[in-house]
Motif scaffolding. Structure first.
Motif, PDB file in Angstrom:
ATOM      1  N   SER A 268       9.978   1.920 -12.010  1.00 21.66           N
ATOM      2  CA  SER A 268       8.906   2.684 -11.384  1.00 21.66           C
ATOM      3  C   SER A 268       7.816   3.041 -12.388  1.00 21.66           C
ATOM      4  N   TRP A 269       6.584   3.103 -11.899  1.00 20.87           N
ATOM      5  CA  TRP A 269       5.469   3.539 -12.747  1.00 20.87           C
ATOM      6  C   TRP A 269       5.350   5.060 -12.809  1.00 20.87           C
ATOM      7  N   TRP A 270       6.130   5.783 -12.016  1.00 19.29           N
ATOM      8  CA  TRP A 270       6.024   7.239 -11.992  1.00 19.29           C
ATOM      9  C   TRP A 270       6.215   7.880 -13.371  1.00 19.29           C
ATOM     10  N   PRO A 271       7.242   7.495 -14.166  1.00 20.28           N
ATOM     11  CA  PRO A 271       7.374   8.102 -15.493  1.00 20.28           C
ATOM     12  C   PRO A 271       6.174   7.829 -16.403  1.00 20.28           C
ATOM     13  N   ASN A 272       5.571   6.650 -16.265  1.00 19.64           N
ATOM     14  CA  ASN A 272       4.385   6.333 -17.051  1.00 19.64           C
ATOM     15  C   ASN A 272       3.242   7.282 -16.707  1.00 19.64           C
ATOM     16  N   TRP A 273       3.052   7.503 -15.396  1.00 16.22           N
ATOM     17  CA  TRP A 273       2.006   8.439 -14.962  1.00 16.22           C
ATOM     18  C   TRP A 273       2.339   9.863 -15.392  1.00 16.22           C
ATOM     19  N   SER A 274       3.592  10.263 -15.244  1.00 15.08           N
ATOM     20  CA  SER A 274       4.006  11.612 -15.604  1.00 15.08           C
ATOM     21  C   SER A 274       3.723  11.901 -17.072  1.00 15.08           C
ATOM     22  N   ALA A 275       4.017  10.930 -17.946  1.00 18.78           N
ATOM     23  CA  ALA A 275       3.751  11.120 -19.378  1.00 18.78           C
ATOM     24  C   ALA A 275       2.255  11.230 -19.643  1.00 18.78           C
TER      25      ALA A 275
ATOM     26  N   HIS B 136       0.809  -1.210   0.000  1.00 18.97           N
ATOM     27  CA  HIS B 136       0.000   0.000   0.000  1.00 18.97           C
ATOM     28  C   HIS B 136       0.848   1.270   0.000  1.00 18.97           C
ATOM     29  N   VAL B 137       1.974   1.258   0.674  1.00 19.52           N
ATOM     30  CA  VAL B 137       2.843   2.437   0.730  1.00 19.52           C
ATOM     31  C   VAL B 137       4.043   2.267  -0.193  1.00 19.52           C
ATOM     32  N   ALA B 138       4.783   1.181  -0.041  1.00 21.76           N
ATOM     33  CA  ALA B 138       6.004   0.987  -0.825  1.00 21.76           C
ATOM     34  C   ALA B 138       5.716   0.896  -2.319  1.00 21.76           C
ATOM     35  N   GLY B 139       4.536   0.424  -2.692  1.00 24.69           N
ATOM     36  CA  GLY B 139       4.194   0.350  -4.104  1.00 24.69           C
ATOM     37  C   GLY B 139       3.926   1.705  -4.721  1.00 24.69           C
ATOM     38  N   VAL B 140       3.480   2.647  -3.906  1.00 28.31           N
ATOM     39  CA  VAL B 140       3.211   4.010  -4.386  1.00 28.31           C
ATOM     40  C   VAL B 140       4.467   4.864  -4.309  1.00 28.31           C
ATOM     41  N   ILE B 141       5.164   4.806  -3.180  1.00 29.85           N
ATOM     42  CA  ILE B 141       6.388   5.585  -3.006  1.00 29.85           C
ATOM     43  C   ILE B 141       7.548   4.774  -3.573  1.00 29.85           C
ATOM     44  N   ASN B 142       7.608   4.758  -4.901  1.00 28.59           N
ATOM     45  CA  ASN B 142       8.572   3.929  -5.615  1.00 28.59           C
ATOM     46  C   ASN B 142       9.187   4.756  -6.740  1.00 28.59           C
ATOM     47  N   PRO B 143      10.122   5.659  -6.411  1.00 29.07           N
ATOM     48  CA  PRO B 143      10.677   6.574  -7.412  1.00 29.07           C
ATOM     49  C   PRO B 143      11.545   5.855  -8.435  1.00 29.07           C
ATOM     50  N   PRO B 144      11.769   6.498  -9.573  1.00 30.21           N
ATOM     51  CA  PRO B 144      12.669   5.915 -10.574  1.00 30.21           C
ATOM     52  C   PRO B 144      14.059   5.685 -10.005  1.00 30.21           C
ATOM     53  N   GLY B 145      14.682   4.616 -10.476  1.00 34.62           N
ATOM     54  CA  GLY B 145      16.022   4.287 -10.020  1.00 34.62           C
ATOM     55  C   GLY B 145      16.060   3.230  -8.945  1.00 34.62           C
TER      56      GLY B 145
END
Length: 499
Positions: free
Chosen positions: A456-463, A417-426
């Motif tokens: 990380s999924w962050w770049p996917n969301w950012s795009a 729930h937390v570690a899956g969301v707070i998962n920055p690139p790298g």
């Protein structure tokens, strides 16, 4: 995708990671006997004549009993604790006794070094200003980190049962810091930690004084017609209610919406359901009536029991058997820095979600004079679930794809729930997306057709978000004449703590 491991996880069980559990015949026999007895008891609790809810409660409590009976929790059968006691001449046992007495005096189990962190000192460091404050929230506007920013600002709605800085921990794992580095103008709600004077503040107040008031301020400061929004966990539920009300009114102030581990259908909530039956809810409501709020420790104890081996028993071993001080971990500090909940809002929330699951039935809920119908929400939506989430199971988070009326991109992240969301690139991690075309009718069908990606999924969301955030241009000022900066981030509300 199992949401948890049973006690018979064997070699994967951290409780038995010491070499003695694998090499010493006495410890091997003790471990195997415990695991066999645990399996036997849990299987005896699987009864055909119980309804699913009763079976879930029985299994949950049996698992709690089994975990509490682990030989690793007893000094005389914990090889690590015995070894340390001999190496320190018994000093570790004296330290453990002092830790126990201190925790008994404080009325709680210490899980983290409480002096190691503080918002504004080494957490919540992204530069910004509080540009608006009301009785319920502070609105933080973050300073731009790029010469040009996207035209459409982003409002983040965090949960009101936790403090917002989970999304702005330290620079290396701060989602807020990442977003501003990608050229987004980010605003974030920091909820007030309620006291007894806020007893009557209800769910409509959270809508009015939270997302709606925030968007008015954001539009005035930036000049933007629309605001994109992201809701995390219960903050996503509040965003869902707000979007449904605005859709019913024909108000188009919101653009794209993002939801991180946020449920709308509460029929699949995992072991959280054990705490949401009518007797439990009646007790919670009685406590809230007496105090005017729900004490943060009540919710914290519930969530800790969902992962008792990681969040309770490991600390018992560390603090009392080994005589160590609690660890200095930022995520554990945030997890221990709880907030209260207002009586009226939280009672409404529990009954209309966990107990009655009213949000998925069009018209069952009335808010601000409008019938809530999630099918009317037609904004482009990005939703994230997490594979090992013990609070919002991933197939529950997936249901948004069928409940909302617009296009929904669902992404499945690894971890919890937390570690899956707070998962920055790298860092570590992976995620899945469904690129097969069309839509999946069931979560199992979605999973079968999903593609796996490393990282990380962050770049996917950012795009995805950038494509819905307009052109690049000069950043807006921090605040305005109508809403001048009041103080530096992280503000004052996040610092409110009640012991």
């Amino acid at each position: 995708m199992p949401s948890h491991l049973t006690p018979a996880a064997g070699r994967a069980d951290k409780r038995f990671s010491a070499p003695e559990w694998q090499s010493n015949p006495a410890y091997v026999a003790l471990k195997d006997l415990y695991l066999l007895a645990s399996d036997w008891l849990l299987k005896r609790g699987d009864l055909d004549d119980l309804d699913p809810a009763e079976q879930q409660r029985l299994t949950f409590h049996l698992r709690q009993f089994v975990d509490a009976m682990s030989p690793a929790l007893v000094l005389t059968s914990n090889p690590v604790a015995l070894r340390k006691a001999m190496e320190t001449g018994g000093t570790s046992l004296a330290d453990g006794a002092r830790n126990l007495m201190a925790d008994l005096a404080a009325g709680r189990l210490s899980m983290v070094d409480a002096d190691a962190f503080a918002p504004g000192r080494n957490l919540a460091l992204t530069s910004g200003k509080v540009v608006h404050r009301n009785a319920l929230m502070e609105l933080i506007q973050y300073a731009p980190a790029t010469e040009q920013v996207r035209a459409v600002p982003l409002l983040i709605v965090p949960p009101w049962i936790n403090k917002y800085y989970i999304l702005d921990m330290r620079p290396k794992n701060s989602m807020v810091n990442y977003l501003v580095s990608q050229g987004f103008t980010v605003f974030l709600i920091s909820w007030r930690n309620p006291d007894e004077s806020m007893d009557s503040i209800g769910i409509e107040d959270y809508i009015d004084m939270g997302p709606l008031e925030a968007t008015e301020v954001i539009r005035e400061i930036t000049g933007a017609e629309r605001v994109n929004a992201m809701g995390y966990c219960i903050g996503g539920v509040l965003l869902t209610l707000t979007l449904a009300v605005m859709a019913a009114k024909g108000d188009q102030r919101f653009g794209a919406a993002s939801f991180m581990v946020s449920p709308q259908d509460f029929s699949r909530i995992g072991d959280t359901a054990v705490f949401m039956d009518e007797p439990s809810l009646h007790l919670v409501e009685q406590q809230m009536m007496e105090r005017g709020y729900l004490d943060s420790r009540a919710m914290s104890n519930m969530f800790n029991l969902l992962r008792s081996n990681d969040l309770i028993w490991s600390n018992v071993v560390n603090n009392y058997l080994l005589g160590n001080q609690p660890p200095a971990l930022d995520l554990l500090y945030w997890n221990s820095d709880g907030t209260r909940m207002t009586r009226a809002a939280h009672s409404w929330y529990l009954r209309n979600t966990y107990v009655e699951n009213n949000l998925i039935e069009p018209g069952k809920v009335q808010l601000k004079g409008e019938a809530v119908d999630l099918g009317r929400i037609k904004v482009d939506t990005y939703a994230v679930g997490c594979e090992k989430d013990h609070i919002v199971p991933w197939d529950s988070a997936w249901r948004i794809t069928q409940l909302f009326g617009g296009a929904v991109r669902y992404v499945l992240a690894s971890s919890g729930h937390v570690a899956g969301v707070i998962n920055p690139p790298g860092g570590k991690g992976e995620y899945r997306t469904f690129e097969a075309g069309g839509s999946a009718a069931t979560p199992e069908e979605w999973l079968a057709g999903a593609q796996q990606h490393r990282g990380s999924w962050w770049p996917n969301w950012s795009a995805w978000l950038a494509a819905r955030s307009g052109d690049l241009g000069a950043p807006p000022p921090l605040g305005s004449a109508a809403h001048p900066p009041l103080e530096d981030a992280p503000g004052t509300y996040v610092l409110q703590t009640y012991l």
